[in-house]
Design a protein around this motif. Structure first.
Motif, PDB file in Angstrom:
ATOM      1  N   PRO A   1      56.132  45.276  14.568  1.00  0.00           N
ATOM      2  CA  PRO A   1      55.948  43.724  14.396  1.00  0.00           C
ATOM      3  C   PRO A   1      57.052  43.087  15.186  1.00  0.00           C
ATOM      4  O   PRO A   1      58.207  43.436  15.005  1.00  0.00           O
TER       5      PRO A   1
ATOM      6  N   THR B   1      42.948  35.081  17.808  1.00  0.00           N
ATOM      7  CA  THR B   1      42.330  35.089  16.568  1.00  0.00           C
ATOM      8  C   THR B   1      40.983  34.398  16.830  1.00  0.00           C
ATOM      9  O   THR B   1      39.971  34.791  16.315  1.00  0.00           O
TER      10      THR B   1
ATOM     11  N   VAL C   1      42.886  43.972  17.580  1.00  0.00           N
ATOM     12  CA  VAL C   1      43.153  42.734  16.877  1.00  0.00           C
ATOM     13  C   VAL C   1      44.544  42.356  16.401  1.00  0.00           C
ATOM     14  O   VAL C   1      45.262  43.278  16.187  1.00  0.00           O
TER      15      VAL C   1
ATOM     16  N   ASP D   1      47.447  41.172  14.113  1.00  0.00           N
ATOM     17  CA  ASP D   1      47.596  41.089  12.363  1.00  0.00           C
ATOM     18  C   ASP D   1      48.904  40.686  12.418  1.00  0.00           C
ATOM     19  O   ASP D   1      49.837  40.678  13.241  1.00  0.00           O
ATOM     20  N   GLN D   2      49.070  39.784  10.994  1.00  0.00           N
ATOM     21  CA  GLN D   2      50.380  39.304  10.773  1.00  0.00           C
ATOM     22  C   GLN D   2      50.868  39.800   9.296  1.00  0.00           C
ATOM     23  O   GLN D   2      50.634  39.579   8.233  1.00  0.00           O
ATOM     24  N   PRO D   3      51.734  41.005   9.506  1.00  0.00           N
ATOM     25  CA  PRO D   3      52.062  41.641   8.208  1.00  0.00           C
ATOM     26  C   PRO D   3      53.123  40.819   7.452  1.00  0.00           C
ATOM     27  O   PRO D   3      53.133  40.832   6.263  1.00  0.00           O
TER      28      PRO D   3
ATOM     29  N   TYR E   1      54.226  39.570  13.915  1.00  0.00           N
ATOM     30  CA  TYR E   1      52.748  39.819  14.405  1.00  0.00           C
ATOM     31  C   TYR E   1      52.882  41.255  15.131  1.00  0.00           C
ATOM     32  O   TYR E   1      54.058  41.672  15.499  1.00  0.00           O
ATOM     33  N   GLN E   2      51.631  41.771  15.101  1.00  0.00           N
ATOM     34  CA  GLN E   2      51.477  43.359  15.569  1.00  0.00           C
ATOM     35  C   GLN E   2      50.133  43.276  15.863  1.00  0.00           C
ATOM     36  O   GLN E   2      49.018  42.615  15.565  1.00  0.00           O
TER      37      GLN E   2
ATOM     38  N   ILE F   1      46.845  45.828  15.971  1.00  0.00           N
ATOM     39  CA  ILE F   1      46.500  47.036  15.185  1.00  0.00           C
ATOM     40  C   ILE F   1      44.873  47.301  15.751  1.00  0.00           C
ATOM     41  O   ILE F   1      44.290  46.508  16.307  1.00  0.00           O
TER      42      ILE F   1
ATOM     43  N   ASN G   1      41.156  47.584  15.522  1.00  0.00           N
ATOM     44  CA  ASN G   1      39.991  46.630  14.609  1.00  0.00           C
ATOM     45  C   ASN G   1      39.348  47.471  13.739  1.00  0.00           C
ATOM     46  O   ASN G   1      38.728  48.594  13.887  1.00  0.00           O
TER      47      ASN G   1
END
Length: 304
Positions: free
Chosen positions: A240, A265, A275, A277-279, A284-285, A287, A289
């Motif tokens: 991330p 998004t 897609v 992703d916001q851990p 952000y990362q 990953i 889908n």
């Protein structure tokens, strides 16, 4: 007899056919008449919802008395293959969602040898009122399918088919689909997306959003290219990252990173199978889908 004037009984049969929900072509077949004859008769006398046989018969007789001797009536006009084609062309556009009178005007403009037609030309050829032509022209101008060119010599307005007219029509359809999507999404938010009604409206919004985006050509290249770039950067980093870290690594202003996140998004279907992703709140990362694979496939991959 085919080709002759419509009789009172013919008009009664037309009215009965409209009441029964028959199409123009079926009514014409039962009368052994050209479809164009039936469609003109109905259009001149109130349309499909306002046609009355007695009124149509007397109105036609009255129009005939007002005409100069020797001038053929609408029922005497030749209904050859060209006229039949124009009517079919207009009917096809009506089936595609264009208002009927606007379709008839556009079909006539397309099939005339002249580059343009005046309002008087349209009234004469279509045998309708000036108000009907004015309404149809107003609609076609609003959607960008027709424009007017003044004639300074005669103080007349000439109507011309717009360049790329079918691109304009396509764009109108695309905007309509996006409006459907927006209205459905608003209803889903109002009713709650976790309710049965909200779920139905959410599905509707997603369908028309994708359809509208596809018809509009999707996002611009620059928009989606930035989204691809930040996803590639996150995949390469394999961890991330914050907006600041990405901006520094890519040498982009922070606002461009934020816009790219928003595009990744909003246009997730274009980035598939990866897609965003916001851990955490500020990282952000990228990953795979999770919707691309079934639950069984995901379990099988974890167990392998």
């Amino acid at each position: 007899m085919p080709g002759g004037r419509l009789s009172h009984q013919d008009r009664l049969d037309i009215a009965a056919g409209l009441t029964a929900g028959l199409g123009y072509a079926e009514i014409a077949r039962q009368l052994d008449r050209p479809t164009s004859t039936v469609s003109r008769e109905i259009a001149r006398n109130g349309g499909a919802h306002g046609y009355r046989a007695d009124h149509a018969h007397y109105a036609t007789a009255s129009r005939a008395r007002r005409r100069k001797p020797g001038l053929p009536t609408g029922d005497d006009q030749p209904s050859g293959p060209v006229q039949g084609y124009v009517e079919r062309f207009a009917t096809m556009m009506v089936d595609g969602g264009l208002p009927r009178m606007a379709s008839r005007v556009l079909a006539l403009l397309y099939t005339t040898d002249s580059r343009s037609l005046t309002a008087a030309d349209l009234v004469r050829e279509l045998r309708v009122s000036p108000a009907s032509v004015s309404t149809a022209i107003g609609y076609l101008e609003r959607v960008g399918m027709v424009h007017r060119e003044p004639d300074p010599r005669r103080r007349l307005q000439h109507y011309v088919i717009a360049e790329e007219v079918w691109v304009k029509a396509w764009q109108v359809s695309a905007r309509t689909n996006l409006n459907w999507a927006g209205t459905a999404a608003e209803g889903a938010d109002l009713l709650g997306r976790d309710t049965p009604a909200g779920e139905r409206l959410t599905q509707m919004a997603e369908f028309f959003h994708h359809l509208g985006e596809d018809m509009s050509g999707g996002p611009g290249f620059e928009v989606i290219d930035d989204a691809f770039t930040i996803l590639a950067a996150l995949l390469h980093a394999a961890r991330p990252l914050t907006t600041h870290q990405l901006a520094t690594a890519l040498n982009w202003p922070p606002g461009r990173i934020t816009d790219a996140f928003a595009s990744a998004t909003k246009y997730a279907e274009y980035c598939d199978p990866v897609v965003l992703d916001q851990p955490t709140a500020d990282t952000y990362q990228a990953i795979p889908n999770p919707a691309r694979l079934t639950r069984t496939q995901l379990h099988a991959l974890h167990d392998s």
